[in-house]
Write a protein that holds these residues in place. Structure first.
Motif, short mmCIF file in Angstrom:
data_model
loop_
_atom_site.label_atom_id
_atom_site.label_comp_id
_atom_site.label_asym_id
_atom_site.label_seq_id
_atom_site.Cartn_x
_atom_site.Cartn_y
_atom_site.Cartn_z
N THR A 119 -45.26 0.76 66.77
CA THR A 119 -46.04 1.94 67.16
C THR A 119 -45.84 3.06 66.15
OG1 THR A 119 -44.21 2.63 68.59
CG2 THR A 119 -45.96 1.34 69.60
N GLY A 120 -46.35 2.84 64.95
CA GLY A 120 -46.28 3.86 63.91
C GLY A 120 -45.63 3.33 62.65
N VAL A 121 -46.36 3.36 61.53
CA VAL A 121 -45.85 2.86 60.26
C VAL A 121 -45.29 4.02 59.46
CG1 VAL A 121 -46.48 1.71 58.10
CG2 VAL A 121 -47.50 0.95 60.25
N ARG A 122 -43.98 4.00 59.26
CA ARG A 122 -43.29 5.06 58.54
C ARG A 122 -42.56 4.43 57.36
NH1 ARG A 122 -40.55 8.01 63.87
NH2 ARG A 122 -42.52 8.28 65.01
N PRO A 123 -42.96 4.73 56.12
CA PRO A 123 -42.41 4.02 54.96
C PRO A 123 -40.95 4.36 54.67
CG PRO A 123 -43.89 5.77 54.25
CD PRO A 123 -44.02 5.69 55.74
N LEU A 124 -40.21 3.32 54.30
CA LEU A 124 -38.83 3.44 53.85
C LEU A 124 -38.69 2.70 52.52
CD1 LEU A 124 -36.94 2.52 57.16
CD2 LEU A 124 -37.28 4.81 56.21
N PRO A 125 -37.61 2.93 51.78
CA PRO A 125 -37.40 2.16 50.54
C PRO A 125 -37.33 0.66 50.83
CG PRO A 125 -35.91 4.04 50.65
CD PRO A 125 -36.57 3.94 51.99
N GLY A 126 -37.75 -0.15 49.85
CA GLY A 126 -37.77 -1.59 50.03
C GLY A 126 -36.61 -2.29 49.37
N ASP A 127 -35.45 -1.66 49.32
CA ASP A 127 -34.28 -2.28 48.68
C ASP A 127 -33.46 -3.05 49.70
OD1 ASP A 127 -31.96 -0.31 49.66
OD2 ASP A 127 -33.73 0.88 49.15
N ALA A 128 -32.51 -3.85 49.19
CA ALA A 128 -31.71 -4.71 50.07
C ALA A 128 -30.85 -3.91 51.04
CB ALA A 128 -30.85 -5.65 49.24
N ALA A 129 -30.33 -2.78 50.61
CA ALA A 129 -29.49 -1.97 51.49
C ALA A 129 -30.28 -1.47 52.69
CB ALA A 129 -28.89 -0.79 50.71
N THR A 130 -31.53 -1.06 52.45
CA THR A 130 -32.37 -0.60 53.57
C THR A 130 -32.75 -1.76 54.48
OG1 THR A 130 -33.25 1.18 52.17
CG2 THR A 130 -34.47 0.66 54.18
N LEU A 131 -33.00 -2.93 53.88
CA LEU A 131 -33.27 -4.12 54.70
C LEU A 131 -32.09 -4.44 55.60
CD1 LEU A 131 -34.99 -6.40 52.06
CD2 LEU A 131 -35.96 -5.81 54.26
N ALA A 132 -30.89 -4.40 55.05
CA ALA A 132 -29.69 -4.69 55.84
C ALA A 132 -29.50 -3.65 56.94
CB ALA A 132 -28.46 -4.74 54.94
N ASP A 133 -29.65 -2.38 56.60
CA ASP A 133 -29.51 -1.33 57.61
C ASP A 133 -30.54 -1.51 58.73
OD1 ASP A 133 -27.41 -0.13 56.32
OD2 ASP A 133 -28.63 1.43 55.36
N THR A 134 -31.77 -1.87 58.34
CA THR A 134 -32.85 -1.97 59.30
C THR A 134 -32.71 -3.18 60.21
OG1 THR A 134 -34.39 -0.82 57.83
CG2 THR A 134 -35.35 -2.21 59.53
N VAL A 135 -32.51 -4.36 59.62
CA VAL A 135 -32.51 -5.60 60.41
C VAL A 135 -31.12 -5.92 60.97
CG1 VAL A 135 -33.03 -8.07 60.40
CG2 VAL A 135 -34.48 -6.48 59.12
N LEU A 136 -30.11 -5.93 60.11
CA LEU A 136 -28.78 -6.30 60.58
C LEU A 136 -28.21 -5.27 61.54
CD1 LEU A 136 -27.03 -7.73 57.37
CD2 LEU A 136 -27.62 -8.98 59.45
N TYR A 137 -28.13 -4.02 61.07
CA TYR A 137 -27.49 -2.99 61.88
C TYR A 137 -28.42 -2.42 62.94
CZ TYR A 137 -23.68 -3.18 58.52
OH TYR A 137 -22.63 -3.61 57.73
N GLY A 138 -29.71 -2.33 62.63
CA GLY A 138 -30.64 -1.76 63.59
C GLY A 138 -31.00 -2.70 64.73
N HIS A 139 -30.96 -4.02 64.45
CA HIS A 139 -31.42 -4.98 65.46
C HIS A 139 -30.39 -6.07 65.79
CE1 HIS A 139 -35.62 -3.66 65.83
NE2 HIS A 139 -35.52 -3.32 64.56
N LEU A 140 -29.97 -6.84 64.78
CA LEU A 140 -29.22 -8.05 65.09
C LEU A 140 -27.81 -7.77 65.60
CD1 LEU A 140 -30.45 -10.44 62.27
CD2 LEU A 140 -31.40 -9.99 64.54
N GLU A 141 -27.18 -6.71 65.15
CA GLU A 141 -25.85 -6.39 65.69
C GLU A 141 -25.92 -5.93 67.14
OE1 GLU A 141 -22.36 -6.48 63.97
OE2 GLU A 141 -23.75 -8.16 63.72
N PRO A 142 -26.81 -4.97 67.51
CA PRO A 142 -26.88 -4.61 68.94
C PRO A 142 -27.41 -5.75 69.81
CG PRO A 142 -28.54 -3.41 67.67
CD PRO A 142 -27.61 -4.04 66.68
N LEU A 143 -28.33 -6.55 69.29
CA LEU A 143 -28.79 -7.71 70.06
C LEU A 143 -27.64 -8.70 70.25
CD1 LEU A 143 -30.90 -9.57 71.34
CD2 LEU A 143 -31.54 -10.30 69.02
N GLY A 144 -26.88 -8.93 69.20
CA GLY A 144 -25.74 -9.83 69.31
C GLY A 144 -24.71 -9.35 70.31
N ALA A 145 -24.45 -8.05 70.31
CA ALA A 145 -23.49 -7.50 71.27
C ALA A 145 -23.95 -7.75 72.70
CB ALA A 145 -23.30 -6.01 71.01
N ALA A 146 -25.25 -7.57 72.95
CA ALA A 146 -25.77 -7.80 74.29
C ALA A 146 -25.67 -9.28 74.69
CB ALA A 146 -27.23 -7.35 74.35
#
Length: 248
Positions: A119-146
């Protein structure tokens, strides 16, 4: 290339790579669905427990008697969706749409690939660090904890799923890019994937050879009736003993 509101560059890739940014008139209204932030919450709102719905949906479709098996397979499917979208955007656009869990709505009853709306496209840098922050820390770590707290799924298994999902997304993106004459996209995707697998959360999840991947854990798919082992499994045949000791 600038990010467009429809993320149209993802459409030719199909399947796990396409991300909705507009409601489907034939489907449920995004506002009626839980966000991924709500899905990962330790105490979900009554009547909106999307994680429990997804686990039950996967279990029912696969005939999985053990909730942790359905939880593992469901997590890997969502991880594959997130990695596919993020990696493809970074390789095609050179930018990443902000995939904040509060902006992503999810239909937990949908068939694979998991149905997501941004719900809204907001551009971020396309580097590996941002990918890791976005997917690993933003999603997979909290999903894994649950999933660990609610279904007892081992942390090592879930990280193995994350590595397997990333490897699969990279392999499919590389195949499409080479078939389409986009060697530039293939090279960017490979460089990003190399950097991501150097991340501490992914480094020990498996062994990579070019686009092939052999994981060090098992997703438990062999415990599904008729499931067998996956192509990147640490096992060459379904084990007879409990997988808990080898999947954590």
């Amino acid at each position: 290339m600038d990010l467009d509101a429809d993320l149209a560059a993802l459409r030719p890739l199909g399947g796990f790579f396409v991300l909705r940014t507009r409601a489907d008139p034939a489907g449920p209204a995004p506002g009626d669905l839980a966000t991924l932030a709500e899905t990962y919450a330790a105490a979900p709102e009554a009547g909106r427990d999307a994680l429990a719905v997804r686990v039950a949906t996967v279990a029912g479709r696969l005939g999985a008697a053990e909730p942790r098996v359905a939880a593992s397979i469901g997590q890997q499917g969502l991880a594959a969706r997130l990695w596919s979208v993020a990696l493809a955007c970074a390789a095609l656009y050179g930018r990443l749409p902000g995939l904040d869990p509060r902006l992503l709505r999810w239909d937990p009853t949908a068939t694979a690939p998991d149905d997501l709306w941004l719900t809204g496209v907001r551009p971020l840098p396309g580097d590996a660090a941002t990918l890791a922050d976005t997917v690993l820390y933003g999603h997979l770590e909290p999903l894994g904890a649950a999933l660990r707290a609610r279904y007892g799924v081992a942390a090592g298994l879930l990280r193995g799923n994350a590595g397997s999902a990333l490897a699969g997304a990279a392999r499919e993106l590389d195949r499409w890019a080479r078939a389409s004459g986009r060697t530039d996209v293939a090279e960017r995707a490979r460089a990003l994937t190399d950097d991501l697998f150097a991340h501490p959360l992914l480094r020990g999840t498996g062994i990579r050879t070019a686009t092939a991947f052999r994981r060090r854990s098992c997703c438990l798919y062999y415990r599904v009736p008729g499931g067998g082992v996956c192509g990147d499994c640490c096992f060459t045949r379904p084990p007879r003993s409990s997988p808990r000791a080898v999947s954590g």
